[in-house]
Each structure stands twice: as C-alpha cells, then as structure tokens.
Design a protein around this motif. Structure first.
Motif, PDB file in Angstrom:
ATOM      1  N   ARG A   1      56.144 109.522  61.588  1.00  0.00           N
ATOM      2  CA  ARG A   1      56.076 108.212  61.617  1.00  0.00           C
ATOM      3  C   ARG A   1      57.721 107.713  61.927  1.00  0.00           C
ATOM      4  NH1 ARG A   1      58.412 104.747  57.239  1.00  0.00           N
ATOM      5  NH2 ARG A   1      57.702 102.686  57.768  1.00  0.00           N
ATOM      6  N   ILE A   2      57.843 106.854  62.777  1.00  0.00           N
ATOM      7  CA  ILE A   2      59.233 106.270  63.139  1.00  0.00           C
ATOM      8  C   ILE A   2      59.420 104.865  62.408  1.00  0.00           C
ATOM      9  CG2 ILE A   2      60.784 105.781  65.003  1.00  0.00           C
ATOM     10  CD1 ILE A   2      58.874 107.783  66.851  1.00  0.00           C
ATOM     11  N   ALA A   3      60.177 104.963  61.504  1.00  0.00           N
ATOM     12  CA  ALA A   3      60.180 103.675  60.830  1.00  0.00           C
ATOM     13  C   ALA A   3      61.008 102.553  61.363  1.00  0.00           C
ATOM     14  CB  ALA A   3      61.167 103.958  59.490  1.00  0.00           C
ATOM     15  N   GLU A   4      60.703 101.413  61.108  1.00  0.00           N
ATOM     16  CA  GLU A   4      60.941 100.043  61.846  1.00  0.00           C
ATOM     17  C   GLU A   4      61.864  99.426  60.772  1.00  0.00           C
ATOM     18  OE1 GLU A   4      58.772  96.481  63.839  1.00  0.00           O
ATOM     19  OE2 GLU A   4      57.743  97.260  62.204  1.00  0.00           O
ATOM     20  N   LEU A   5      62.797  98.582  61.177  1.00  0.00           N
ATOM     21  CA  LEU A   5      63.738  97.995  60.199  1.00  0.00           C
ATOM     22  C   LEU A   5      62.579  96.914  59.113  1.00  0.00           C
ATOM     23  CD1 LEU A   5      66.648  96.113  62.120  1.00  0.00           C
ATOM     24  CD2 LEU A   5      66.750  97.996  60.454  1.00  0.00           C
ATOM     25  N   GLU A   6      63.297  97.184  57.829  1.00  0.00           N
ATOM     26  CA  GLU A   6      62.446  96.676  56.656  1.00  0.00           C
ATOM     27  C   GLU A   6      62.565  95.133  56.919  1.00  0.00           C
ATOM     28  OE1 GLU A   6      61.631  98.348  52.411  1.00  0.00           O
ATOM     29  OE2 GLU A   6      63.442  97.147  52.325  1.00  0.00           O
ATOM     30  N   VAL A   7      63.532  94.756  56.739  1.00  0.00           N
ATOM     31  CA  VAL A   7      63.377  93.148  56.832  1.00  0.00           C
ATOM     32  C   VAL A   7      63.756  92.433  57.940  1.00  0.00           C
ATOM     33  CG1 VAL A   7      64.721  91.262  55.553  1.00  0.00           C
ATOM     34  CG2 VAL A   7      64.467  93.116  54.190  1.00  0.00           C
ATOM     35  N   MET A   8      62.697  91.371  58.392  1.00  0.00           N
ATOM     36  CA  MET A   8      62.945  90.618  59.600  1.00  0.00           C
ATOM     37  C   MET A   8      63.882  89.370  59.532  1.00  0.00           C
ATOM     38  SD  MET A   8      59.092  91.174  60.644  1.00  0.00           S
ATOM     39  CE  MET A   8      59.037  90.281  62.353  1.00  0.00           C
ATOM     40  N   ASP A   9      65.107  89.670  59.242  1.00  0.00           N
ATOM     41  CA  ASP A   9      66.156  88.609  58.981  1.00  0.00           C
ATOM     42  C   ASP A   9      66.794  88.246  60.478  1.00  0.00           C
ATOM     43  OD1 ASP A   9      66.747  86.693  57.675  1.00  0.00           O
ATOM     44  OD2 ASP A   9      68.070  87.940  56.230  1.00  0.00           O
ATOM     45  N   ASP A  10      66.547  88.630  61.462  1.00  0.00           N
ATOM     46  CA  ASP A  10      67.186  88.476  62.719  1.00  0.00           C
ATOM     47  C   ASP A  10      66.568  87.301  63.268  1.00  0.00           C
ATOM     48  OD1 ASP A  10      68.740  89.371  65.259  1.00  0.00           O
ATOM     49  OD2 ASP A  10      66.792  88.691  65.853  1.00  0.00           O
ATOM     50  N   GLU A  11      66.928  86.179  63.720  1.00  0.00           N
ATOM     51  CA  GLU A  11      66.571  84.845  64.005  1.00  0.00           C
ATOM     52  C   GLU A  11      65.674  84.792  65.178  1.00  0.00           C
ATOM     53  OE1 GLU A  11      68.992  81.390  63.801  1.00  0.00           O
ATOM     54  OE2 GLU A  11      69.550  81.627  61.720  1.00  0.00           O
ATOM     55  N   GLU A  12      66.298  85.475  66.309  1.00  0.00           N
ATOM     56  CA  GLU A  12      65.280  85.754  67.373  1.00  0.00           C
ATOM     57  C   GLU A  12      64.108  86.428  67.250  1.00  0.00           C
ATOM     58  OE1 GLU A  12      67.131  87.815  70.677  1.00  0.00           O
ATOM     59  OE2 GLU A  12      65.320  87.684  71.908  1.00  0.00           O
TER      60      GLU A  12
END
Ligand code: SAM
Length: 223
Positions: free
Chosen positions: A3-14
């Motif tokens: 597994r290659i973890a993705e960033l947890e929270v999607m707080d980037d507006e784009e």
C-alpha cells in the motif's frame, strides 16, 4: 503490491473542486441502491451518519432516495464541506434533512451510540489508521445499526492501476482527479486486509464483498 498511502484529508481547494466536478453518479447511485437492497428496513425518523461525506454527493443521493431519513455528514476538510453546503442549499426539497459537521475522525464531536445507520463511501483508503473506520462505526452507531461501507480496493500492481485509470477517466477530466484516482487505487485496502481489520475490531460477522473490477463492499449490523 504494498500500500502507498494517500493524503488523509482533502483540504486542498483545487483537489476538492476537481473531485466535486467529477461525475460519480453511476457509483454513487449504485451505493444507494445496494444499501436499499441489503438493508430494506429503514424506519421513519432514522438518522444516518455519513463518515467522510466530502462534497456530500452520496449524502444527498441517500437523503433523496430515503425521504424519511435524516443524514449527518462529517468530514475533516473545510474545502469539501464548503462545496457540500452549496450543493445542499441548491436542493431546498431536502428540507433541512442533511446536517454537516466538520470533524476529524476519530476525534469528532458527535453523540455516541446515536445513529441508526452508518454509511461511508471512499473514506477507508484515506485513513492512516483503518481501525478509525470500524471504531467510529461502533462508537456512533446504535446497537443493531446497519453499517455500509464502500471503497476502492487496491490493485495488484501499478500497471493494473494505470489500466483502470485509462478505462474510467476521460482525457477531459481534471488532471488532479485522474491523479487522485490512481493514488486511491494504490492506497486502498485489499479485501483480505479489511477482513483482518474487522476481525480485530470484533466485527467478524460483517460481509466483505469484492464488487466489479475496482470496489469492495463491507456491510453488517452492529451487535
Ligand atoms: C474520496 S473523499 C469521499 C467523499 C464522499 N464520501 C464521496 O464518496 O464522494 C474522502 C473524504 O474523507 C475525508 N476524510 C479523510 N480522512 C478523514 C478523517 N480522519 N476524518 C474525517 N474525514 C476524513 C476527506 O477530507 C474527503 O473529503
């Protein structure tokens, strides 16, 4: 493949805008239809909790399909919740049945054992600690509550992830969305890993079901 973890929270507006603009209608309608097939016996007044509701597309489809149910959506990302608020405001017929809460699981300020239904779509693969999902379901759900979780499942290789991305995205999709889909496929948990998570959480009576070529469905009732 590891597994290659993705960033947890999607707080980037784009990123949030790219995600919210995408057409997830097929998968999200399937989510609602499968929930209704598996748990046909919701009651008027039931309150569902949507963990990691994002831009509330599933939340809204669920509320529309089950007009006697109220839904609370929780997400850690203000960028997502801002889009969710606008989407809900654009549908006055929902009549205040959806409430949004900003909170980072597992530390969210929600009442324990208060929810009749626990839902979650595409959150599990974001979680640094996947046990957060199963602990949250047990902490917030009432005894006997249905828990219904759908997510991507990890591909066996990066090549397979690339093939799925080519099959299910359009060249006109936002690059950030295409990139997110690839990252999600390689950060998702496998059905075997989910089985182990459930065993550890004391939820070994739950069903784990691979679905189509990229999803996994997890469902069961809390004891
Ligand atoms: C891929 S989106 C899915 C959104 C929505 N459920 C859907 O299906 O469209 C995952 C969401 O989970 C949120 N999230 C990730 N980790 C979280 C956490 N620990 N607590 C609350 N929300 C979280 C992200 O901010 C993001 O909005």
């Amino acid at each position: 493949m590891e597994r290659i973890a993705e960033l947890e929270v999607m707080d980037d507006e784009e990123q949030a805008r790219g995600y919210a603009k995408a057409d997830f209608s097929e998968g999200h309608n399937r989510f609602v239809a499968l929930f209704r097939d598996i748990f046909p016996d919701t009651s008027p007044g039931d309150v569902a909790l949507d963990l990691g509701c994002g831009a509330a597309d599933v939340t809204i489809r669920f509320a529309r399909a089950l007009p006697a149910v109220r839904v609370v959506g929780i997400d850690a990302a203000e960028a997502m919740l801002a889009i969710a608020r606008d989407a809900i405001a654009a549908q006055p017929e929902l009549d205040g049945r959806i409430r949004l809460v900003r909170g980072h699981l597992p530390e969210a300020a929600l009442e324990a054992q208060a929810y009749d239904i626990i839902l979650s779509n595409s959150l599990l693969h974001h979680l640094v600690d996947p046990h957060t999902m199963w602990r949250a379901a047990q902490h917030y759900g009432k005894p006997g509550a249905p828990v219904f979780v759908m997510d991507l499942r990890r591909t066996e290789s990066r090549e397979e992830a690339r093939r799925l991305v080519a099959r299910y995205t359009q060249p006109t999709d936002a690059p950030v969305l295409i990139n997110d889909f690839y990252n999600s496929l390689i950060s998702a948990y496998t059905p075997e890993e989910i089985r182990a998570q459930l065993d550890e959480a004391g939820l070994n009576h739950f069903t784990v079901q691979p679905l189509m070529d990229r999803y996994v469905l997890v469902h069961g009732r809390l004891r």
